[in-house]
Design an enzyme around this catalytic site. Structure first.
Site, short mmCIF file in Angstrom:
data_model
loop_
_atom_site.label_atom_id
_atom_site.label_comp_id
_atom_site.label_asym_id
_atom_site.label_seq_id
_atom_site.Cartn_x
_atom_site.Cartn_y
_atom_site.Cartn_z
N HIS A 252 -86.23 -93.79 6.97
CA HIS A 252 -84.87 -93.21 7.64
C HIS A 252 -83.74 -94.37 7.33
O HIS A 252 -83.21 -94.70 8.70
CB HIS A 252 -85.37 -92.80 9.13
CG HIS A 252 -83.90 -91.88 9.43
ND1 HIS A 252 -84.53 -90.68 10.33
CD2 HIS A 252 -82.69 -91.69 9.17
CE1 HIS A 252 -83.18 -89.98 10.42
NE2 HIS A 252 -82.40 -90.54 9.58
N ARG B 278 -83.98 -84.06 6.52
CA ARG B 278 -84.93 -84.10 7.54
C ARG B 278 -86.28 -83.67 7.39
O ARG B 278 -86.37 -82.89 6.35
CB ARG B 278 -84.25 -83.10 8.87
CG ARG B 278 -83.27 -83.81 9.51
CD ARG B 278 -83.48 -84.83 10.40
NE ARG B 278 -82.45 -85.05 11.32
CZ ARG B 278 -81.55 -86.26 10.99
NH1 ARG B 278 -81.76 -86.92 9.76
NH2 ARG B 278 -80.63 -86.68 11.53
P1 NDP Z 1 -72.99 -80.70 7.33
O1 NDP Z 1 -73.23 -79.68 8.42
O2 NDP Z 1 -71.59 -81.13 7.01
O3 NDP Z 1 -73.64 -79.74 5.87
C1 NDP Z 1 -74.80 -79.14 6.16
C2 NDP Z 1 -74.86 -78.09 4.79
O4 NDP Z 1 -75.98 -77.36 4.87
C3 NDP Z 1 -73.76 -77.11 4.93
O5 NDP Z 1 -73.31 -76.95 3.35
C4 NDP Z 1 -74.39 -75.77 4.95
O6 NDP Z 1 -73.93 -74.56 4.76
C5 NDP Z 1 -75.92 -75.89 4.71
N1 NDP Z 1 -76.69 -75.09 5.57
C6 NDP Z 1 -77.03 -75.12 6.70
N2 NDP Z 1 -77.78 -74.10 6.95
C7 NDP Z 1 -78.00 -73.50 5.92
C8 NDP Z 1 -78.78 -72.58 5.58
N3 NDP Z 1 -79.94 -71.81 6.60
N4 NDP Z 1 -79.02 -71.99 4.26
C9 NDP Z 1 -78.18 -72.63 3.49
N5 NDP Z 1 -77.32 -73.57 3.57
C10 NDP Z 1 -77.43 -74.35 4.81
O7 NDP Z 1 -74.01 -81.91 7.33
P2 NDP Z 1 -73.90 -83.07 6.66
O8 NDP Z 1 -73.59 -83.06 5.32
O9 NDP Z 1 -73.04 -84.32 7.32
O10 NDP Z 1 -75.57 -83.90 7.11
C11 NDP Z 1 -76.55 -82.82 6.46
C12 NDP Z 1 -77.90 -83.56 7.11
O11 NDP Z 1 -78.14 -85.12 6.67
C13 NDP Z 1 -77.84 -83.80 8.39
O12 NDP Z 1 -77.86 -82.69 9.34
C14 NDP Z 1 -78.96 -84.64 8.73
O13 NDP Z 1 -80.00 -84.19 9.02
C15 NDP Z 1 -79.12 -85.59 7.55
N6 NDP Z 1 -78.67 -86.91 7.68
C16 NDP Z 1 -79.81 -87.98 7.26
C17 NDP Z 1 -79.23 -89.33 7.17
C18 NDP Z 1 -80.45 -90.19 6.80
O14 NDP Z 1 -80.11 -91.30 6.88
N7 NDP Z 1 -81.36 -89.68 6.19
C19 NDP Z 1 -78.01 -89.79 7.86
C20 NDP Z 1 -77.03 -88.63 7.89
C21 NDP Z 1 -77.31 -87.40 8.03
P3 NDP Z 1 -72.40 -74.23 4.95
O15 NDP Z 1 -71.39 -75.19 4.22
O16 NDP Z 1 -72.04 -72.92 4.37
O17 NDP Z 1 -72.28 -74.38 6.53
#
Ligand code: NDP
Length: 309
Positions: free
Chosen positions: A272, A224
C-alpha cells in the site's frame, strides 16, 4: 476559527508546519490544535486512524476534510452528519501516475526477464514491443485514473477508461455502464484498477470479467483490495489466463504472512505504497477549502454519501 487535526501523532508532526504555512498564505485567522472542545470546532482535518471516531459532539463543525483519497472506512459512519470532503492532492496524483506507469512499463517491456534472468546467455531474439500494440484499460476515471490514463496514452498505449458516468477525456476511449465494462475489458492486455471501494465496485474483477481479458493479461491494482475476487484471480494466475498481477492493496492489510499472494510466482505485492497524500500540497488543498467555507462558497471535493465515494 478553530481547526481540529485528528490523525496519529506522527502525521501531525508532518503536517503542522505545512498546514500553518498554507493557512497563513490563505490569509486565514485560525486556532489549530489537536484538543479543542468538540462544540468549538469549525473544521476537522481527519484520518480514519486518528482519535475521532464519533462525530456527534462536533455540533458546529462545518466540514470534515479527509486526508485520504479513499473514504470507504468513514463514509458509512452514522455519527458523521457533517459534510465530508475527500483528499484530492496534486502530489498524491503525481505519485500514483509514477507508480502506475512504472509497473505498467515493467510488464509491457518484460523487464523481469532481464532483471532476474541474467545467466551469461546472449538471447537477443525478443525485442521490446511498442506501446501502440498493447491495449490498456483503466477502471475508474476520477482524479487518479484519468491522470494515469492520460500519462499512459502519452506514451503511446491505446487506453480505454471506464467510469460510472459518461466522460470525454483527450486521448482516451471513455466507456461507462455495464456494457461499457464488458467492452473495456474485452481483449485488454493490461488492466489498472483505480476505482473506489463501494458496494457497486466490490469483486468487479471476478471469474466472469477476468475471462474477458486477453490471454496472459496483467492486472495492476493500486485501487482497493475488495475490487478483486482473490480466489478468481489466483485461479486465473494458476491457469496462466492472467499472466501477472501487481497488487498494492488487499482485503486485509497488512497482507497476512501466509496469504498465497506473497509466494505466488506471478504476483508482486507492494505494501500500500503506490502513492500517498503529500503534506505540502495537501495542506494547500485543506487551506483552500477552509477559505471557501469562510467566504461562504461551496466546498470542493465533497463525498457523495449515496454513491459511497
Ligand atoms: P475519484 O472519486 O476521483 O474517482 C473514482 C472513479 O471511479 C470515477 O471515475 C468514478 O466514476 C468511478 N466509479 C466509482 N464507482 C463506479 C462504478 N460503480 N462503476 C464505474 N465507475 C465507478 O477517486 P480517485 O481517482 O481520487 O481515487 C480512486 C481510488 O484510488 C480511491 O478511492 C482509493 O481507493 C485509491 N487510492 C489508492 C492509493 C494507494 O496508495 N494505493 C492512494 C490513493 C487512492 P465517475 O467519474 O462517473 O464518478
Amino acid at each position: 476559527m478553530k481547526i481540529l487535526f485528528s490523525a496519529k501523532p506522527d502525521v501531525w508532526d508532518d503536517y503542522e508546519a505545512p498546514l500553518r504555512r498554507a493557512l497563513d498564505a490563505a490569509g486565514l485567522r485560525y486556532d489549530l490544535s489537536r484538543d479543542h472542545a468538540p462544540g468549538d470546532v469549525d473544521y476537522i482535518v481527519f484520518a480514519p486512524n486518528g482519535p475521532v471516531k464519533d462525530f456527534t459532539p462536533y455540533v458546529n463543525t462545518r466540514l470534515v476534510m479527509g486526508l485520504w483519497a479513499g473514504v470507504e472506512t468513514v463514509v458509512g459512519n452514522e455519527t458523521l452528519t457533517q459534510p465530508l470532503a475527500r483528499m484530492v492532492d496534486d502530489g498524491l496524483t503525481r505519485g500514483m501516475v509514477e507508480w502506475v506507469v512504472g509497473h505498467v512499463m515493467r510488464h509491457h517491456l518484460g523487464l523481469d526477464a532481464h532483471i532476474h534472468g541474467q545467466d551469461g546467455e546472449w538471447r537477443n531474439d525478443v525485442y521490446p514491443p511498442l506501446a501502440q500494440d498493447r491495449p490498456v484499460t483503466v477502471l475508474g476515471l476520477g482524479e487518479l485514473g484519468s491522470a494515469c490514463g492520460q500519462a499512459l496514452a502519452g506514451l503511446g498505449f491505446p487506453v480505454t477508461g471506464w467510469s460510472r458516468s459518461p466522460k470525454r477525456i483527450d486521448g482516451l476511449t471513455c466507456l461507462s455502464g455495464a456494457d461499457g465494462l464488458r467492452d473495456a475489458l474485452t481483449d485488454a492486455q493490461i488492466v489498472v484498477l483505480l476505482l473506489p471501494q463501494t458496494p457497486a465496485t466490490e469483486d468487479i474483477l471476478n471469474a466472469d470479467t477476468l475471462a474477458l481479458l486477453a490471454p496472459g493479461a496483467v492486472i495492476v491494482n493500486p485501487g482497493r483490495g475488495p475490487l478483486i475476487d482473490d480466489d478468481a484471480l489466483l485461479a486465473a494466475l494458476d491457469s496462466g489466463a492472467v499472466g501477472a498481477a501487481t497488487l498494492d492493496v488487499f482485503r486485509t492489510e497488512p497482507l497476512p504472512r501466509d496469504h498465497p499472494y506473497w509466494a505466488h510466482p506471478r504476483v508482486t505485492v507492494t505494501p500500500h505504497i503506490a502513492s500517498t497524500t503529500r503534506p505540502e500540497t495537501a495542506a494547500q488543498v485543506i487551506a483552500a477549502n477552509i477559505a471557501r467555507g469562510e467566504r461562504g462558497e461551496p466546498f470542493l471535493h465533497l463525498v457523495d454519501r449515496t454513491a459511497g465515494y
